[in-house]
Design an enzyme around this catalytic site. Structure first.
Site, PDB file in Angstrom:
ATOM      1  N   SER A  28       0.743  -1.139  -0.040  1.00 33.01           N
ATOM      2  CA  SER A  28      -0.022   0.062   0.008  1.00 33.01           C
ATOM      3  C   SER A  28       0.836   1.333  -0.006  1.00 33.01           C
ATOM      4  O   SER A  28       0.285   2.257  -0.320  1.00 33.01           O
ATOM      5  CB  SER A  28      -0.934   0.111   1.208  1.00 33.01           C
ATOM      6  OG  SER A  28      -0.413  -0.442   2.334  1.00 33.01           O
ATOM      7  N   HIS A  65      -3.203  -3.527  -6.004  1.00 34.14           N
ATOM      8  CA  HIS A  65      -3.572  -2.877  -4.467  1.00 34.14           C
ATOM      9  C   HIS A  65      -5.081  -3.074  -4.206  1.00 34.14           C
ATOM     10  O   HIS A  65      -6.086  -2.305  -4.718  1.00 34.14           O
ATOM     11  CB  HIS A  65      -3.194  -1.340  -4.561  1.00 34.14           C
ATOM     12  CG  HIS A  65      -3.300  -1.106  -3.208  1.00 34.14           C
ATOM     13  ND1 HIS A  65      -3.556   0.520  -2.946  1.00 34.14           N
ATOM     14  CD2 HIS A  65      -3.246  -1.406  -2.004  1.00 34.14           C
ATOM     15  CE1 HIS A  65      -3.777   0.602  -1.677  1.00 34.14           C
ATOM     16  NE2 HIS A  65      -3.252  -0.463  -1.072  1.00 34.14           N
ATOM     17  N   GLU A  74      -6.584  -1.083  -7.359  1.00 34.15           N
ATOM     18  CA  GLU A  74      -5.812  -0.168  -8.067  1.00 34.15           C
ATOM     19  C   GLU A  74      -4.601  -1.265  -8.557  1.00 34.15           C
ATOM     20  O   GLU A  74      -3.920  -2.057  -8.130  1.00 34.15           O
ATOM     21  CB  GLU A  74      -4.969   0.520  -7.116  1.00 34.15           C
ATOM     22  CG  GLU A  74      -5.870   1.750  -6.706  1.00 34.15           C
ATOM     23  CD  GLU A  74      -5.367   2.791  -5.455  1.00 34.15           C
ATOM     24  OE1 GLU A  74      -5.745   3.849  -5.697  1.00 34.15           O
ATOM     25  OE2 GLU A  74      -4.166   2.330  -4.972  1.00 34.15           O
ATOM     26  N   ASN A  94      -4.996   6.380  -1.566  1.00 38.57           N
ATOM     27  CA  ASN A  94      -4.298   6.966  -0.301  1.00 38.57           C
ATOM     28  C   ASN A  94      -3.804   8.238  -0.724  1.00 38.57           C
ATOM     29  O   ASN A  94      -3.683   8.993   0.472  1.00 38.57           O
ATOM     30  CB  ASN A  94      -3.211   5.965   0.073  1.00 38.57           C
ATOM     31  CG  ASN A  94      -3.978   4.757   0.697  1.00 38.57           C
ATOM     32  OD1 ASN A  94      -4.893   4.811   1.434  1.00 38.57           O
ATOM     33  ND2 ASN A  94      -3.256   3.642   0.796  1.00 38.57           N
TER      34      ASN A  94
HETATM   35  P1  NAD Z   1      -0.827  -9.039   8.269  1.00 35.84           P
HETATM   36  O1  NAD Z   1       0.097  -8.992   8.948  1.00 35.84           O
HETATM   37  O2  NAD Z   1      -2.323  -9.328   8.608  1.00 35.84           O
HETATM   38  O3  NAD Z   1      -0.523 -10.439   7.358  1.00 35.84           O
HETATM   39  C1  NAD Z   1       0.835 -10.547   6.802  1.00 35.84           C
HETATM   40  C2  NAD Z   1       1.054 -12.160   6.602  1.00 35.84           C
HETATM   41  O4  NAD Z   1       2.319 -12.279   6.020  1.00 35.84           O
HETATM   42  C3  NAD Z   1       1.159 -12.957   8.168  1.00 35.84           C
HETATM   43  O5  NAD Z   1       0.326 -13.808   7.920  1.00 35.84           O
HETATM   44  C4  NAD Z   1       2.803 -13.123   8.043  1.00 35.84           C
HETATM   45  O6  NAD Z   1       2.960 -14.285   8.874  1.00 35.84           O
HETATM   46  C5  NAD Z   1       2.835 -13.289   6.644  1.00 35.84           C
HETATM   47  N1  NAD Z   1       4.632 -13.095   6.256  1.00 35.84           N
HETATM   48  C6  NAD Z   1       5.513 -12.196   6.575  1.00 35.84           C
HETATM   49  N2  NAD Z   1       6.444 -12.300   6.167  1.00 35.84           N
HETATM   50  C7  NAD Z   1       6.278 -13.313   5.182  1.00 35.84           C
HETATM   51  C8  NAD Z   1       7.323 -13.868   4.201  1.00 35.84           C
HETATM   52  N3  NAD Z   1       8.589 -13.408   4.180  1.00 35.84           N
HETATM   53  N4  NAD Z   1       6.753 -14.893   3.442  1.00 35.84           N
HETATM   54  C9  NAD Z   1       5.493 -15.488   3.663  1.00 35.84           C
HETATM   55  N5  NAD Z   1       4.605 -14.828   4.637  1.00 35.84           N
HETATM   56  C10 NAD Z   1       5.213 -13.688   5.256  1.00 35.84           C
HETATM   57  O7  NAD Z   1      -0.851  -7.972   7.152  1.00 35.84           O
HETATM   58  P2  NAD Z   1      -1.912  -7.559   6.056  1.00 35.84           P
HETATM   59  O8  NAD Z   1      -2.795  -6.256   6.714  1.00 35.84           O
HETATM   60  O9  NAD Z   1      -2.770  -8.599   5.343  1.00 35.84           O
HETATM   61  O10 NAD Z   1      -1.147  -6.724   5.109  1.00 35.84           O
HETATM   62  C11 NAD Z   1      -0.441  -7.482   3.929  1.00 35.84           C
HETATM   63  C12 NAD Z   1       0.086  -6.360   2.922  1.00 35.84           C
HETATM   64  O11 NAD Z   1      -0.933  -5.964   2.340  1.00 35.84           O
HETATM   65  C13 NAD Z   1       0.991  -5.393   3.523  1.00 35.84           C
HETATM   66  O12 NAD Z   1       1.877  -5.057   2.362  1.00 35.84           O
HETATM   67  C14 NAD Z   1       0.119  -4.222   3.530  1.00 35.84           C
HETATM   68  O13 NAD Z   1       0.680  -2.856   3.269  1.00 35.84           O
HETATM   69  C15 NAD Z   1      -0.914  -4.388   2.355  1.00 35.84           C
HETATM   70  N6  NAD Z   1      -2.348  -3.928   2.467  1.00 35.84           N
HETATM   71  C16 NAD Z   1      -2.863  -4.112   3.646  1.00 35.84           C
HETATM   72  C17 NAD Z   1      -4.321  -3.337   3.824  1.00 35.84           C
HETATM   73  C18 NAD Z   1      -5.173  -3.414   5.113  1.00 35.84           C
HETATM   74  O14 NAD Z   1      -5.977  -2.670   5.236  1.00 35.84           O
HETATM   75  N7  NAD Z   1      -4.704  -4.300   6.103  1.00 35.84           N
HETATM   76  C19 NAD Z   1      -4.979  -2.522   2.649  1.00 35.84           C
HETATM   77  C20 NAD Z   1      -4.036  -2.774   1.320  1.00 35.84           C
HETATM   78  C21 NAD Z   1      -2.983  -3.370   1.320  1.00 35.84           C
END
Ligand code: NAD
Length: 495
Positions: A120, A141, A153, A191
């Protein structure tokens, strides 16, 4: 399509659910095997609920559940000879972690597999630059919760190969969501666009124009936003919002228009995140009212007090002629302040108040008071404006009043997005209505006021405050001067 989703957290499980519901086969992986098991159970539960509520057939749910495959590792080789055509990563928001993952995947998966990152805030181009073949990667995204948030996106990086964004766009559209192509810029589109409202809300708070609850009420009732900015930040989490504000501002090299406030840092340090910590701008514990706090009532005013006005816009509330002694003077402010009107026109400061013309056709009228306004004048003005059942907010005098400043910032920031070519104007409006839930897209919103009027508003704000934050963008200035809609695309240059 066979899709590998890596990262089975909040986003990964949402993406997996969306993809299997759309008929794709999904391989789900995570660095922590228990996260995959949790996510599979979560998706199953969501599908079962959809069947119970009659939104999905039993057969479709069984097929979707069968199409969700748990992998032991993100680097598992393709079982049975079928390699994924696409990998979507939703792991930790860290460039090094994401780059390492893709470098590892590049070693085990065929060259034809396309890579997508759900980052993001990181640069898609910089993640891609770490690969042997940067051409295979683009941004995809999604928004949380993925199955409900229709917008996606699609972000080509500087080196992304032709055909990759097209493939992702087609996948998203065929799977029932709305793709929008967005340039690889800080905050992408949504964003970035969202900074208009929240940075201006903090600017109003910094200047003590009104409290957070009053600003939220005005945002809801005058602008028609579903949630006020502070209520929204409590929902998103101030830690998240503050970090996005900083990332976008830093990314655009401290552009004045996107300037964050000093206020969030201490609130974040104190753990005042919002709903998730039970305290933010509002309190969310047992028995707390949250944002639906009752509004303080201002009583005791005389609704029959004589009122004269200085502008045609307020004619409907006038009851006295210009000569009437001791009449209240109501001034419509458009990017200007009551204090400036008093000084310029020799008005009686103790009984002159401002009215935001933007609030007139709405359920809430907004009144501005100066340090010279007498208390009885404030009470009487409230009583007069509330006469026909309107709610009335009283705020401190500022150039432009609360709703105008919020709208000016939303629209000006959106025209900055258009002018940088981040997305087509019509797509900006689609993305913001779907991604931020605004009542209309920011360009269309500016057009509903009028591009010339928006230009006058921003020029007046910039003039009276001297703050370059309010300088209208060239995009807005040109369209306002030419009286063209703000959604008018860029001038075409001869080939
Ligand atoms: P989260 O912490 O809920 O989940 C992340 C997962 O990735 C965890 O289960 C973790 O164990 C796993 N992980 C970490 N490193 C790893 C690796 N090297 N290999 C495999 N798995 C790995 O996070 P999230 O909120 O789901 O966010 C994930 C991505 O999505 C981020 O880049 C975030 O910026 C993006 N994002 C989040 C949102 C939101 O609202 N939460 C919205 C859009 C984008």
């Amino acid at each position: 399509m066979r899709i590998r989703v890596v990262g089975a957290g909040t986003m990964g499980r949402g993406i997996a659910q969306w993809a299997v519901m759309a008929g794709h086969t999904v391989e789900l992986a995570d660095a922590r095997p228990e996260a995959v098991a949790d996510a599979v159970a979560f998706v199953r539960g969501m599908l079962e609920r959809a069947v119970e509520k009659g939104r999905m057939s039993r057969a479709a749910a069984d097929r979707a559940i069968g199409a969700l495959l748990a992998l032991d590792s993100p680097y598992d080789l393709a079982g049975g000879g079928a390699a994924p055509e696409l990998v979507i990563e939703a792991v930790l928001e860290d460039l090094e972690v994401k780059a390492e993952l893709f470098i590892g995947l590049e070693r085990v998966l065929p060259d034809s597999t396309v890579f997508a990152t759900n980052t993001s805030s990181l640069s898609v181009t910089r993640i891609g630059a770490r690969l042997a073949d940067p051409g295979r990667l683009a941004g995809l995204h999604f928004f949380n919760p993925v199955p409900l948030m229709k917008l996606v996106e699609v972000v080509p990086g500087a080196a992304t190969r032709e055909g990759v964004p097209e493939l992702l766009t087609a996948l998203v559209a065929e799977s029932g969501h709305r793709p929008v192509t967005v340039a690889d810029t800080p905050g992408f589109l949504v964003n970035h666009a969202g900074r208009g409202l929240v940075t201006e809300a903090f600017a109003l708070l910094e200047e003590s124009v009104a409290g957070h609850a009053a600003i939220d009420r005005i945002a809801r009732d005058v602008l028609g936003l579903r949630m006020g900015p502070f209520e929204l930040m409590d929902l998103t989490g101030l830690d998240v919002t503050a970090s996005v504000m900083d990332t976008v501002w830093d990314g655009f090299r401290h552009a004045d228009r996107l300037r964050p406030s000093y206020l969030p840092a201490n609130r974040v340090a104190a753990g005042l995140y919002g709903r998730k910590s039970l305290r933010g701008f509002y309190a969310y514990g047992e028995g707390e009212a949250g944002p639906s706090l009752p509004e303080p009532r201002i009583e005791g005013g005389d609704p029959a007090r004589a009122v004269r006005t200085t502008g045609d816009e307020l004619a409907a509330v006038a009851t006295a002629s210009a000569a009437a002694e001791d009449a209240l003077v109501l001034v419509p402010t458009w990017g200007t302040s009551v204090a400036a009107a008093v000084a310029a026109d020799g008005l009686p400061a103790e009984r002159t108040l401002g009215v935001d013309p933007l609030s007139l056709g709405t359920p809430r009228r907004v009144l501005a008071v100066t340090p010279a306004t007498r208390d009885d004048a404030v009470r009487d003005a409230v009583a007069v404006l509330a006469r026909d059942g309107h709610a009335v907010s009283v705020v401190r005098d500022t150039a432009g009043s609360v709703a105008q400043r919020l709208l000016a910032s939303i629209v000006n920031v959106a025209t900055g997005i258009a002018e940088r070519g981040v997305a087509e104007p019509a797509e900006i409006d689609v993305a913001v209505t779907l991604g931020l839930g605004y009542p209309q897209g920011p360009l269309a919103w500016g057009d509903s006021v009028g591009s010339a009027r928006m230009l006058a508003l921003l020029r007046a704000l910039a003039h009276e405050t001297g703050d370059p934050r309010y300088r209208p963008t060239p995009w807005l200035t040109q369209r306002g001067s030419l009286r063209l809609p703000l959604s008018t695309p860029m001038a075409r240059l001869p080939e």
